[in-house]
Design a protein around this motif. Structure first.
Motif, PDB file in Angstrom:
ATOM      1  N   GLY A  10       0.787  -1.230   0.000  1.00  0.00           N
ATOM      2  CA  GLY A  10       0.000   0.000   0.000  1.00  0.00           C
ATOM      3  C   GLY A  10       0.817   1.277   0.000  1.00  0.00           C
ATOM      4  N   GLN A  11       2.116   1.177   0.250  1.00  0.00           N
ATOM      5  CA  GLN A  11       2.974   2.363   0.256  1.00  0.00           C
ATOM      6  C   GLN A  11       3.024   2.974  -1.139  1.00  0.00           C
ATOM      7  N   ARG A  12       2.809   4.279  -1.213  1.00  0.00           N
ATOM      8  CA  ARG A  12       2.829   4.985  -2.499  1.00  0.00           C
ATOM      9  C   ARG A  12       4.226   5.545  -2.757  1.00  0.00           C
ATOM     10  N   PHE A  13       4.570   5.650  -4.038  1.00  0.00           N
ATOM     11  CA  PHE A  13       5.830   6.247  -4.436  1.00  0.00           C
ATOM     12  C   PHE A  13       5.682   6.831  -5.835  1.00  0.00           C
ATOM     13  N   CYS A  14       6.580   7.729  -6.181  1.00  0.00           N
ATOM     14  CA  CYS A  14       6.589   8.332  -7.517  1.00  0.00           C
ATOM     15  C   CYS A  14       7.727   7.736  -8.327  1.00  0.00           C
ATOM     16  N   ALA A  15       7.447   7.514  -9.591  1.00  0.00           N
ATOM     17  CA  ALA A  15       8.486   7.012 -10.493  1.00  0.00           C
ATOM     18  C   ALA A  15       8.345   7.706 -11.834  1.00  0.00           C
ATOM     19  N   HIS A  16       9.475   7.994 -12.417  1.00  0.00           N
ATOM     20  CA  HIS A  16       9.525   8.585 -13.751  1.00  0.00           C
ATOM     21  C   HIS A  16       9.400   7.437 -14.745  1.00  0.00           C
ATOM     22  N   ALA A  17       8.495   7.565 -15.700  1.00  0.00           N
ATOM     23  CA  ALA A  17       8.236   6.476 -16.655  1.00  0.00           C
ATOM     24  C   ALA A  17       8.755   6.841 -18.034  1.00  0.00           C
ATOM     25  N   TYR A  18       9.397   5.867 -18.649  1.00  0.00           N
ATOM     26  CA  TYR A  18       9.869   5.989 -20.027  1.00  0.00           C
ATOM     27  C   TYR A  18       9.266   4.827 -20.807  1.00  0.00           C
ATOM     28  N   PHE A  19       8.866   5.076 -22.054  1.00  0.00           N
ATOM     29  CA  PHE A  19       8.179   4.074 -22.861  1.00  0.00           C
ATOM     30  C   PHE A  19       8.869   3.877 -24.201  1.00  0.00           C
ATOM     31  N   LYS A  20       8.808   2.648 -24.701  1.00  0.00           N
ATOM     32  CA  LYS A  20       9.338   2.346 -26.031  1.00  0.00           C
ATOM     33  C   LYS A  20       8.493   1.259 -26.663  1.00  0.00           C
ATOM     34  N   ASN A  21       8.139   1.447 -27.936  1.00  0.00           N
ATOM     35  CA  ASN A  21       7.427   0.401 -28.669  1.00  0.00           C
ATOM     36  C   ASN A  21       8.332  -0.814 -28.808  1.00  0.00           C
ATOM     37  N   ALA A  22       7.733  -1.996 -28.782  1.00  0.00           N
ATOM     38  CA  ALA A  22       8.504  -3.227 -28.902  1.00  0.00           C
ATOM     39  C   ALA A  22       7.590  -4.348 -29.368  1.00  0.00           C
ATOM     40  N   THR A  23       8.183  -5.477 -29.720  1.00  0.00           N
ATOM     41  CA  THR A  23       7.443  -6.699 -30.000  1.00  0.00           C
ATOM     42  C   THR A  23       7.974  -7.754 -29.044  1.00  0.00           C
ATOM     43  N   PHE A  24       7.076  -8.427 -28.353  1.00  0.00           N
ATOM     44  CA  PHE A  24       7.475  -9.447 -27.395  1.00  0.00           C
ATOM     45  C   PHE A  24       6.635 -10.691 -27.637  1.00  0.00           C
ATOM     46  N   LYS A  25       7.295 -11.775 -28.014  1.00  0.00           N
ATOM     47  CA  LYS A  25       6.605 -13.040 -28.293  1.00  0.00           C
ATOM     48  C   LYS A  25       5.388 -12.820 -29.191  1.00  0.00           C
ATOM     49  N   HIS A  26       5.586 -12.128 -30.280  1.00  0.00           N
ATOM     50  CA  HIS A  26       4.579 -11.861 -31.308  1.00  0.00           C
ATOM     51  C   HIS A  26       3.458 -10.924 -30.860  1.00  0.00           C
ATOM     52  N   HIS A  27       3.643 -10.228 -29.748  1.00  0.00           N
ATOM     53  CA  HIS A  27       2.667  -9.242 -29.271  1.00  0.00           C
ATOM     54  C   HIS A  27       3.217  -7.843 -29.516  1.00  0.00           C
ATOM     55  N   GLN A  28       2.358  -6.937 -29.997  1.00  0.00           N
ATOM     56  CA  GLN A  28       2.736  -5.532 -30.021  1.00  0.00           C
ATOM     57  C   GLN A  28       2.759  -5.087 -28.568  1.00  0.00           C
ATOM     58  N   ALA A  29       3.893  -4.569 -28.148  1.00  0.00           N
ATOM     59  CA  ALA A  29       4.082  -4.311 -26.729  1.00  0.00           C
ATOM     60  C   ALA A  29       4.730  -2.954 -26.512  1.00  0.00           C
ATOM     61  N   ARG A  30       4.854  -2.628 -25.257  1.00  0.00           N
ATOM     62  CA  ARG A  30       5.510  -1.397 -24.839  1.00  0.00           C
ATOM     63  C   ARG A  30       6.463  -1.752 -23.697  1.00  0.00           C
ATOM     64  N   LEU A  31       7.719  -1.349 -23.842  1.00  0.00           N
ATOM     65  CA  LEU A  31       8.678  -1.477 -22.758  1.00  0.00           C
ATOM     66  C   LEU A  31       8.474  -0.271 -21.851  1.00  0.00           C
ATOM     67  N   VAL A  32       8.273  -0.515 -20.569  1.00  0.00           N
ATOM     68  CA  VAL A  32       8.083   0.546 -19.588  1.00  0.00           C
ATOM     69  C   VAL A  32       9.269   0.500 -18.627  1.00  0.00           C
ATOM     70  N   ILE A  33      10.001   1.582 -18.560  1.00  0.00           N
ATOM     71  CA  ILE A  33      11.135   1.698 -17.646  1.00  0.00           C
ATOM     72  C   ILE A  33      10.725   2.684 -16.564  1.00  0.00           C
ATOM     73  N   LEU A  34      10.805   2.243 -15.313  1.00  0.00           N
ATOM     74  CA  LEU A  34      10.404   3.093 -14.184  1.00  0.00           C
ATOM     75  C   LEU A  34      11.623   3.397 -13.324  1.00  0.00           C
ATOM     76  N   ILE A  35      11.856   4.677 -13.114  1.00  0.00           N
ATOM     77  CA  ILE A  35      12.948   5.097 -12.241  1.00  0.00           C
ATOM     78  C   ILE A  35      12.324   5.801 -11.053  1.00  0.00           C
ATOM     79  N   GLU A  36      12.419   5.159  -9.904  1.00  0.00           N
ATOM     80  CA  GLU A  36      11.849   5.723  -8.690  1.00  0.00           C
ATOM     81  C   GLU A  36      12.516   7.072  -8.433  1.00  0.00           C
ATOM     82  N   GLU A  37      11.741   8.056  -8.052  1.00  0.00           N
ATOM     83  CA  GLU A  37      12.262   9.409  -7.910  1.00  0.00           C
ATOM     84  C   GLU A  37      13.397   9.486  -6.893  1.00  0.00           C
ATOM     85  N   THR A  38      13.343   8.750  -5.804  1.00  0.00           N
ATOM     86  CA  THR A  38      14.442   8.790  -4.831  1.00  0.00           C
ATOM     87  C   THR A  38      15.718   8.249  -5.461  1.00  0.00           C
ATOM     88  N   GLU A  39      15.597   7.221  -6.310  1.00  0.00           N
ATOM     89  CA  GLU A  39      16.755   6.666  -7.020  1.00  0.00           C
ATOM     90  C   GLU A  39      17.294   7.673  -8.022  1.00  0.00           C
TER      91      GLU A  39
END
Length: 132
Positions: free
Chosen positions: A85-114
């Motif tokens: 239940g603890q909340r935190f903020c993270a900066h999100a970065y996105f990139k189009n990708a294909t994963f196992k024949h699925h149109q997908a999105r790579l999501v990279i999350l960098i926690e703000e404290t990090e």
């Protein structure tokens, strides 16, 4: 995860061993297709819970339309919630990708404290000293 000529070994090195939380989600519905250990540790869900959809309400994957040939898109900062239940903020970065024949999105999350500690690490030591 493939993007043109990317090889499996590159994916494993980049994704599985990254210190940053990463998810691969289906582009059409946000269903989690893969998650790395950093995301498991950050959100405190098991990989199975992510893949079964049990963690879907805890991470944010907004409906951002990415151009087909887009490089990584800076999605901004989003609120997320850990399993406990603890909340935190993270900066999100996105990139189009294909994963196992699925149109997908790579999501990279960098926690703000990090992110802040990474920025401070690059500042020369004398600039960190506070003068009174």
């Amino acid at each position: 995860l493939y993007n043109g000529h990317t090889e499996i070994e590159d994916y494993n090195m980049f994704f599985e061993k990254s210190a940053f939380a990463m998810l691969v989600v289906e582009a059409v519905n946000g269903h989690c297709l893969n998650v790395n250990n950093a995301a498991v540790e950050l959100f405190e869900f098991s990989k199975t819970e992510f893949l079964n959809g049990d963690a879907a309400t805890f991470y944010c994957t907004p409906n951002i339309v990415l151009p087909v040939n887009a490089t990584i898109l800076d999605g901004g900062i989003y609120n997320h919630k850990k399993k406990n239940g603890q909340r935190f903020c993270a900066h999100a970065y996105f990139k189009n990708a294909t994963f196992k024949h699925h149109q997908a999105r790579l999501v990279i999350l960098i926690e703000e404290t990090e992110k802040i500690s990474l920025a401070v690490k690059d500042i020369p030591r004398q600039e960190l000293t506070i003068q009174y």
